[in-house]
Each structure stands twice: as structure tokens, then as C-alpha cells.
Scaffold this motif. Structure first.
Motif, short mmCIF file in Angstrom:
data_model
loop_
_atom_site.label_atom_id
_atom_site.label_comp_id
_atom_site.label_asym_id
_atom_site.label_seq_id
_atom_site.Cartn_x
_atom_site.Cartn_y
_atom_site.Cartn_z
N GLY A 41 0.83 -1.21 0.00
CA GLY A 41 0.00 0.00 0.00
C GLY A 41 0.85 1.25 0.00
O GLY A 41 0.59 2.22 -0.74
N TRP A 179 -0.66 -5.45 2.57
CA TRP A 179 -1.81 -4.55 2.54
C TRP A 179 -2.30 -4.28 3.94
O TRP A 179 -2.44 -5.21 4.74
N THR A 184 -5.42 -9.00 1.10
CA THR A 184 -5.57 -8.61 -0.31
C THR A 184 -5.99 -7.15 -0.39
O THR A 184 -6.37 -6.53 0.60
N PHE A 185 -5.90 -6.62 -1.59
CA PHE A 185 -6.30 -5.23 -1.80
C PHE A 185 -7.80 -5.08 -1.62
O PHE A 185 -8.59 -5.84 -2.19
N ALA A 189 -7.18 -1.47 2.58
CA ALA A 189 -5.92 -1.13 1.92
C ALA A 189 -5.99 0.24 1.29
O ALA A 189 -5.04 1.03 1.37
#
Length: 454
Positions: A41, A179, A184-185, A189
Motif C-alpha cells: 500500500g 496490505w 488482499t487489496f 488497503a
């Protein structure tokens, strides 16, 4: 008689000031961004901020070369928008340059504490103020030559750091838990990416301070563009390299939120007793010293310019026998030392002193960036015949990108840092109150200086 600064600096000196002002950002401060955005990020945050700064510097250089005044952004905004415009840019710049040094001074203390565990970082920080205020008082040529020397050493040291940790670099280390708040994004994030903006800005904060030495530059219309453009390219390459290699050296979470991430990252690779580690601690201090010393030069010139134009008490623009604004140098130092000893006494949003001072300085910087880009657009319209030895490439798109990203950064900063935003606003309002109360002081200032019309 109007006080004037003597032009003695060449291109290499200006490059040293531009890079030296910023280079401490490669040594500490940025790792706080990992704590709120994760490594992946924060990499996105840094890329966006690097784009903003690259567009900004390529545009800002037009103003600096056309109006080589010690006030820098203050002079540009006053010429474009009058007294109130000058006030906004000038006081925002002053806040940026007065509140960045305490954070750097505390980092100097933390680096020395690695070598001398019994040394109180606050005492070391105050010692740094005393030494480098004194050096700045001895003349700008000496100060700039020292700045160039320590900046070159600091750049070499960052290259050495990357070379030492490179063999143990692992992309898996860098991307693990990369993140914020999620594997995960996603929304968390995305939130972290925006929350980390001030710490990505710290990578580049204060490069614009070289503009405050423009009045002391020889042939500023030629030397400033070269120094600025080579400076920002140097810093972008170093910022990305240092962050990526440090994050891939081991468990990056151990480096998040500390003032000495590079020595700690190197420990993961070479151990506690390596000669490389001791070299990094000692030579690494030069990076912090370069920025600390350079920003003292910057804030003193901003105090000087605001005082000379009647925005601050006249005494702050008095020059010593060395032709340096000693009163301005010591005024900023006193404020910084008070800030250092407020650590643990004043708490802003639960942040450490370093994180709070970084965030406060970034608020000043972002407001100044917005005012500078608005001034560029305004002066292109109102003074199309102004002599411009350098013109922003890709106008109006490049400065528009810098302006748009600066506004996004300001909105995100206010959203995630409401308490510090409120304190910053109060400081600006106090400056405005003083401004309203001292009209006669400005009227007494020398017209050609006050109007930045040279």
C-alpha cells in the motif's frame, strides 16, 4: 537601509541544498507509512507522491528562476495574489520549515542512541540544534559547502546500504502482509494508502527550500533549474530504492514506526556487530545532519523574508557581520527545542513526537504547494511578459497534475489527522491576526523588496 543577501552559491551548492534538505527522509520517518498502509500500500502512496513532486518541481522551477527571492513561495504568491496570498504561502512555508527540524533532531538522537545507549536522544537533539545554528551563523558559503559535503556522503551511504542488503533481498519478505488490515487489496488497503500520505511526502519534503537560497545564488536563472531537476530525479531514485531494499531485508513490521529503520534493517542481514552496521550508523548521521542543517538555512531565510517585507517584527531581518540572519536562525531553533521537550507532555492523536511533527510540517508544505501552483497559473495570465528563463514543460498539464494531487493530499490529510489539522489552522489564523494588526509595518517595508518585483 534594506538588508540584502550576497550571491555566492553555484549550481553544485544548490543541488547540495536541494537534495540535502530532503535526504533525511530516506533515513527515517517514511517507515511510519508501513504501519498504516503496509509495504504494498505504501509503495502505491509513494508512487503517487513521487509523481506529484516531480510535476511540482518541474513547474515550481519556473517561479524560482523568474523570481529569485529569499522568501521563495511567499514572494511568488504575494506577486500573484497580493498581501493575503503572500501571507498564506509564507506562513505555511514557515510552519513546514520550523516543525520539520525537531523530528530530524530526534532522529539524530535515536541514531546516536544506537551507538551510545546511555545518551538521552533529547539531549543529543538539543546539542544538534546548538551546533548547526552556530554553523549557519558563520556565513552561507561555508554553510552550503558543508551541506554539499555531507549530502554527497549521505547519498553514497544510501547506495552502500542498498548494496549490502541486496544479496538477502526477498520479494516475499517485502510483500508479506503488504496490505494494511487485509491480505488482499480492498477498502482497508485503500484507506491505508491515503492515510500514509504524510509519510510518503516526508521522502521529498522541503526540496522547495532551495528556492530560499535563490537570492544568494550566482546566475539563478541558469543554476536553479539544473539544481532542482537533477535534485528531484536523485531523490525519487533513492526513495524507491531504500524503501524496497529495506522492506525485503527481513520482517518489515519490525521496522515500522521507528526512527532508525536502516540500521535495524541492516542488522537483519549482517548482525549486531558488523563493521557495515557501525559505518551505517555513523555515516548515516550525515543524511540527517544534511537535512537538519539545510532546513535551518531554509527557515532562517523565510523568517528573514517575511520580516523584511513587514510580515514579522523587523528585528528578524537584521544581518550579522557574516551577512547571515542570526536572529531568525535562533528564533526557529528556540521553537524547535520547545517542541522536542513537549514530547510526552503534549499528545496529538496518540502520535509519537516524530510522527506529529512530520504531519504538521506536511500540512504547511501541502498548503504552500497549492498556493505555488495557483501562483504559476495566475502569473502566466497576469504577467505574460515576465522574463522566464525556464518554463514549466507540458504546461498546463504538468502543473495541473501537481495541483490536483496536492489538493487530494490535503483532503486526505485533514480527514485522517483532524486534531493536527485544527492546530495547523489555529496557527495560520494567529498569523492572519498578526497580519491584520501590523499594516503599518508592511507599509514601511522597502517597496521593491516587499513586492518581490526584482
Amino acid at each position: 537601509m534594506t538588508e540584502k543577501l550576497k550571491p555566492t552559491l553555484g549550481t553544485l551548492h544548490l543541488w547540495g541544498i536541494a537534495v540535502g534538505l530532503v535526504i533525511s527522509g530516506e533515513y527515517f520517518g517514511w517507515s511510519y507509512g508501513w504501519g498504516v498502509a503496509g509495504t504494498l500500500g505504501f509503495l502505491i502512496t509513494t508512487a503517487l507522491v513521487a509523481l506529484m513532486y516531480t510535476c511540482f518541481i518541474f513547474s515550481f522551477t519556473e517561479l524560482t528562476a523568474a523570481i529569485p527571492q529569499a522568501g521563495g513561495p511567499f514572494a511568488y504568491s504575494r506577486r500573484a495574489f497580493g498581501d493575503t496570498g503572500g501571507l498564506i504561502a509564507g506562513f505555511a512555508t514557515l510552519i513546514e520549515f520550523v516543525f520539520a527540524p525537531p523530528a530530524i533532531a530526534m532522529a539524530i538522537g535515536s541514531y546516536l542512541n544506537v551507538q551510545y545507549p546511555g545518551l538521552d536522544p533529547k539531549i543529543a537533539a538539543v546539542g544538534a540544534y546548538i551546533v548547526f545554528m552556530g554553523l549557519n551563523c558563520l556565513g552561507v558559503k561555508l554553510a552550503a559547502t558543508f551541506e554539499l559535503f555531507v549530502t554527497i556522503l549521505a547519498v553514497i551511504e544510501l547506495l552502500v546500504f542498498m548494496g549490502v542488503v541486496a544479496p538477502d533481498f526477498s520479494i516475499a519478505n517485502f510483500s508479506a502482509n503488504g496490505w494494511a488490515g487485509s491480505e488482499t487489496f480492498g477498502l482497508d488497503a485503500m484507506t491505508g494508502i491515503f492515510a500514509a500520505i504524510p509519510f510518503a511526502i516526508w521522502f521529498f519534503l522541503a526540496i522547495e527550500g532551495a528556492a530560499m537560497a535563490a537570492e544568494e545564488a550566482k546566475n539563478p536563472k541558469r543554476t536553479i533549474p539544473v539544481a532542482y531537476i537533477t535534485g528531484i530525479l536523485t531523490l525519487v531514485a533513492l526513495a524507491i530504492g531504500v524503501m524496497v531494499f529495506a522492506g525485503g531485508a527481513g520482517n518489515w513490521q519490525e521496522l515500522s514506526g521507528i526512527n532508525d529503520p536502516l540500521p535495524q534493517a541492516m542488522k537483519m542481514v549482517v548482525g549486531n556487530n558488523s563493521t557495515w552496521l557501525h559505518m551505517l550508523v555513523w555515516i548515516g548521521l550525515f543524511g540527517l545532519i544534511a537535512s537538519f542543517h539545510g532546513i535551518i538555512l531554509g527557515y532562517s531565510r523565510q523568517f528573514f523574508a517575511l520580516s523584511r517585507a513587514g510580515y514579522l517584527p523587523a528585528g528578524l531581518s537584521k544581518l550579522s557581520g557574516f551577512k547571515t540572519p542570526q536572529r531568525a536562525i535562533f528564533t526557529g531553533g528556540i521553537i524547535g527545542i520547545i517542541a522536542i521537550f513537549s514530547d510526552g507532555v503534549i499528545n496529538l492523536q496518540g502520535m509519537s513526537l516524530t510522527a506529529a511533527m512530520i504531519t504538521m510540517a506536511v500540512f504547511g508544505a501541502i498548503v504552500m504547494y497549492i498556493m505555488s501552483m495557483l501562483s504559476l497559473f495566475k502569473l502566466r495570465q497576469s504577467e505574460p511578459e515576465m522574463e522566464r528563463s525556464y518554463m514549466a514543460p507540458g504546461y498546463p498539464v504538468v502543473p495541473a497534475i501537481a495541483l490536483a494531487l496536492s489538493i487530494v493530499c490535503l483532503i486526505a490529510m485533514v480527514w485522517f489527522n483532524p486534531v493536527i489539522a485544527a492546530v495547523f489552522t489555529v496557527m495560520m489564523l494567529l498569523g492572519y491576526a498578526y497580519f491584520r494588526a501590523t499594516k503599518a509595518q508592511r507599509e514601511e517595508a522597502t517597496p521593491e523588496v516587499a513586492l518581490a518585483s526584482e
